[in-house]
Design an enzyme around this catalytic site. Structure first.
Site, PDB file in Angstrom:
ATOM      1  N   HIS A 145       0.863  -1.189   0.000  1.00  8.89           N
ATOM      2  CA  HIS A 145       0.000   0.000   0.000  1.00  8.89           C
ATOM      3  C   HIS A 145       0.895   1.234   0.000  1.00  8.89           C
ATOM      4  CE1 HIS A 145      -3.129   2.464   2.540  1.00  8.89           C
ATOM      5  NE2 HIS A 145      -2.978   2.959   1.324  1.00  8.89           N
ATOM      6  N   MET A 193     -10.136   3.279   2.460  1.00  8.03           N
ATOM      7  CA  MET A 193      -9.518   3.677   3.728  1.00  8.03           C
ATOM      8  C   MET A 193     -10.625   3.982   4.733  1.00  8.03           C
ATOM      9  SD  MET A 193      -6.332   3.304   3.288  1.00  8.03           S
ATOM     10  CE  MET A 193      -5.982   3.775   4.983  1.00  8.03           C
ATOM     11  N   GLY A 243      -1.332   3.696  12.239  1.00  4.06           N
ATOM     12  CA  GLY A 243      -2.103   2.559  12.723  1.00  4.06           C
ATOM     13  C   GLY A 243      -2.840   2.970  13.988  1.00  4.06           C
ATOM     14  N   ASP A 262      -9.232  -0.939   4.978  1.00  4.48           N
ATOM     15  CA  ASP A 262      -7.968  -0.694   5.676  1.00  4.48           C
ATOM     16  C   ASP A 262      -8.114   0.398   6.733  1.00  4.48           C
ATOM     17  OD1 ASP A 262      -5.340  -0.570   6.425  1.00  4.48           O
ATOM     18  OD2 ASP A 262      -4.605   0.263   4.521  1.00  4.48           O
TER      19      ASP A 262
HETATM   20  C1  DX5 Z   1      -2.934   3.361   7.737  1.00  3.20           C
HETATM   21  C2  DX5 Z   1      -2.421   2.094   7.102  1.00  3.20           C
HETATM   22  C3  DX5 Z   1      -3.086   0.876   7.634  1.00  3.20           C
HETATM   23  C4  DX5 Z   1      -2.765   0.615   9.079  1.00  3.20           C
HETATM   24  C5  DX5 Z   1      -3.879  -0.186   9.691  1.00  3.20           C
HETATM   25  O1  DX5 Z   1      -2.427   4.452   7.086  1.00  3.20           O
HETATM   26  O2  DX5 Z   1      -2.656   2.120   5.713  1.00  3.20           O
HETATM   27  O3  DX5 Z   1      -2.765  -0.263   6.855  1.00  3.20           O
HETATM   28  O4  DX5 Z   1      -1.543  -0.066   9.248  1.00  3.20           O
HETATM   29  O5  DX5 Z   1      -3.678  -0.259  11.056  1.00  3.20           O
HETATM   30  P1  DX5 Z   1      -4.871  -0.466  12.080  1.00  3.20           P
HETATM   31  O6  DX5 Z   1      -5.490  -1.796  11.753  1.00  3.20           O
HETATM   32  O7  DX5 Z   1      -4.183  -0.434  13.400  1.00  3.20           O
HETATM   33  O8  DX5 Z   1      -5.836   0.664  11.878  1.00  3.20           O
HETATM   34 ZN    ZN Z   2      -2.511   0.183   4.581  1.00  2.00          ZN
END
Ligand code: DX5
Ligand code: ZN
Length: 219
Positions: A67, A138, A145, A176
């Protein structure tokens, strides 16, 4: 019906025990490795780059789902193909010539994904949906995260599913951000095919069991 997939996000792994966490995913019920690349420009954070991805690929035995949260991703398509990416996802908001970018990704032998920020309407993809292997919705603002899930994602997922069906496309829908055992079922019911989960998996006591729990919920 396609089977539903789980893609743990390596961003939430323990980087001082990266090989251990990769092996955990290898032997778990997960399907893919989700790899977040951030450039500090497209998103207000920097994650990791090519050397780390190279080492992940060395040990990973499952599909590598990359990604890209970077501006002007065309510059690095070949690099990510050479590193062993199976799916390369670029952001709609980062591409001036999305159709060309998608063809370039596919010509390097990868599946082509498009990610949409929370403010981007799914119907903007109508004219290219048949060229897209996967749309990543998204469900948080990209960059970090551990953020909380945006509820409008259910509706967006349904709208995208309708668009895919209407165009007779075989595009997968990936969700995601903020995915947990609480929203997983509803996301699948709305039309999702792939669930990315970072902190929910790696922040849990037993990541292997957490992946198993997600698997039970969605299948
Ligand atoms: C955010 C990323 C996600 C993230 C998801 O910008 O693209 O892939 O790692 O993490 P969680 O599941 O903790 O929201
Ligand atoms: Zn991601």
């Amino acid at each position: 019906m396609t089977s539903k997939l789980i893609a743990p996000s390596v961003l939430a792994a323990d980087f001082s025990n990266l090989q251990r966490d990769i092996e955990m995913i290898n032997t778990s019920d997960a399907d893919w490795f989700h790899i977040d690349i951030m450039d500090g420009v497209f998103v207000p954070n920097i994650s990791f780059g090519m050397p780390v991805l190279r080492d992940i690929v060395k040990h990973a035995t499952k599909t590598i789902d990359v990604h890209l949260m970077i501006v002007d991703p065309d510059r690095y398509i070949k690099t990510f193909a050479d590193l062993g990416s199976d799916i390369l996802t670029v952001h709609y908001e980062a591409c001036n010539h999305l159709h060309r970018t998608l063809q370039a990704i596919k010509s390097e032998g990868m599946k082509a994904g498009v990610a949409l920020n929370p403010h981007t309407n799914v119907n903007l993809l109508e004219d290219v949906i048949n060229d897209i292997d996967m749309v990543c919705i998204m469900s948080v603002n990209p960059g970090f995260g551990g953020q909380s899930f945006i509820e409008n994602t259910y509706q967006k997922t349904q709208q995208l599913k309708e668009l895919i069906t209407r165009n007779n496309a075989s595009t997968l829908i990936e969700i995601d951000g903020g995915v947990t055992s609480k929203n997983a079922k509803q996301l699948i019911d709305a039309g999702a095919d792939v669930l990315v989960a970072g902190s929910f998996v790696f922040g849990s006591e037993n990541p292997t069991n957490t992946i198993k729990e997600l698997r039970t919920i969605i299948s």
